[in-house]
Design an enzyme around this catalytic site. Structure first.
Site, PDB file in Angstrom:
ATOM      1  N   TYR A 140       0.456  -1.448   0.318  1.00 27.97           N
ATOM      2  CA  TYR A 140      -0.187   0.115   0.172  1.00 27.97           C
ATOM      3  C   TYR A 140       1.201   0.616   0.119  1.00 27.97           C
ATOM      4  CZ  TYR A 140      -4.237   2.772   1.554  1.00 27.97           C
ATOM      5  OH  TYR A 140      -5.148   4.130   1.421  1.00 27.97           O
ATOM      6  N   LYS A 168      -1.529  -1.729  -4.193  1.00 31.98           N
ATOM      7  CA  LYS A 168      -2.699  -0.501  -4.095  1.00 31.98           C
ATOM      8  C   LYS A 168      -2.177   1.018  -3.978  1.00 31.98           C
ATOM      9  CE  LYS A 168      -6.543   1.308  -0.975  1.00 31.98           C
ATOM     10  NZ  LYS A 168      -7.334   1.567   0.370  1.00 31.98           N
TER      11      LYS A 168
END
EC number: 4.3.3.7
Length: 303
Positions: A140, A168
């Site tokens: 992330y 992500k």
């Protein structure tokens, strides 16, 4: 849509809120019901215990109980990804181990925040979490919250890890994504709702959404149109979603807006949050209700 080697976590995941009762306790049953609703409406994955799920203020037993309940509710139909993010590596490792023990299918690992480690520190932290279980890992990258990004050389090193399979991306940096997707071979997921089409255009395979709480079927339709090569249709459909995306994501507090909208729609019992998050005031409640009416989610703006 479902998970495949090119889409290891599916195509549409929402970073799910953690429903809470009026006294601030986690409402596990409401969480399982919400997860079922989301999977019934276009989702092939869910992210639990992330920022939108108020991970900084929920505790280990609560996190584990929520994961277990959601896996039991929808784990045969959707990929359940658990947040294992901390600026304390030992804590992140424990979260990863605990998530695996209660049945999570994957992990979301954010760069260590606040302490601003070196890229070597970022690398070692991430590998320690990835090595803690056999679960696949989604990195992330969200420098707006963490300050620290995964630099290209660090991504290259992490991409060689057998369990690190996806990113992500909430950087807004489409050019960097283009280069990294081609270079690393990692599956790329847009981390901001409004950036879905730009990221798809450079090779992303899906999205980890907040507006998906309200727009699951619609975002899934956009993704299917894109997969069929119907780019104009995808663009037209996505444009109709912008008012709702602005509603959820435009305030800077997507967790609050998501919970409030879900509560107003009757999909969770209430919009309780834990400090330092505070509930919406009357003006914001009225504004969100009116926006839901305008977007066609509610019939009336009256209380």
């Amino acid at each position: 849509m479902s998970h495949t080697p090119s889409r290891p976590f599916g195509a549409l995941l929402t970073a799910m809120v953690t429903p809470m009762r009026a006294d601030g306790t986690v409402d596990i049953e409401a969480g399982a019901r919400l997860a079922t609703h989301l999977v019934d409406h276009g989702h092939d994955g869910l992210v639990l215990n992330g920022t939108t799920g108020e991970a900084p203020t929920t505790h280990a037993p609560e996190k584990a109980e929520l994961i277990r309940a959601v896996v039991e509710a929808v784990g045969d139909r959707a990929v359940v990804v658990a947040g294992a993010g901390s600026n304390d590596t030992a804590h992140a490792v424990r979260m990863a181990e605990q998530a695996a023990e209660v049945g999570a299918h994957g992990l979301l690992v954010v760069t260590p925040y606040y302490s601003r480690p070196s890229q070597e520190g970022v690398y070692c932290h991430t590998v320690a979490v990835a090595d803690a279980t056999d679960l696949p890992v989604m990195l992330y990258d969200v420098p707006g919250r963490t300050v620290v990004r995964y630099e290209p050389a660090t991504l290259d090193r992490l991409a060689a890890h057998p369990r690190i399979v996806a990113v992500k991306d909430a950087t807004g940096d489409v050019q960097s994504a283009l280069r990294s997707i081609d270079r690393t071979g990692l599956a790329w997921y847009a981390g901001d709702d409004g950036m879905l089409l730009p990221f798809l255009s450079v090779g992303a395979v899906g999205i980890v959404s907040m507006a998906g709480h309200l727009l699951g079927d619609e975002v899934a339709s956009v993704l299917r149109a894109w997969d069929r090569g119907e780019v104009s249709l995808a663009r037209q459909e996505f444009a109709t979603l912008l008012p709702t995306i602005d509603l959820i994501c435009g305030s800077g507090n997507g967790a609050l807006r998501s919970k409030l909208a879900l509560a107003l729609l009757g999909l969770i019992p209430g919009a309780t949050m834990r400090l330092p998050q505070v509930p919406a005031d009357e003006d914001e409640v009225a504004a969100v209700r009116a926006a839901l009416v305008t977007a066609g989610h509610l019939v009336s703006a009256k209380v």
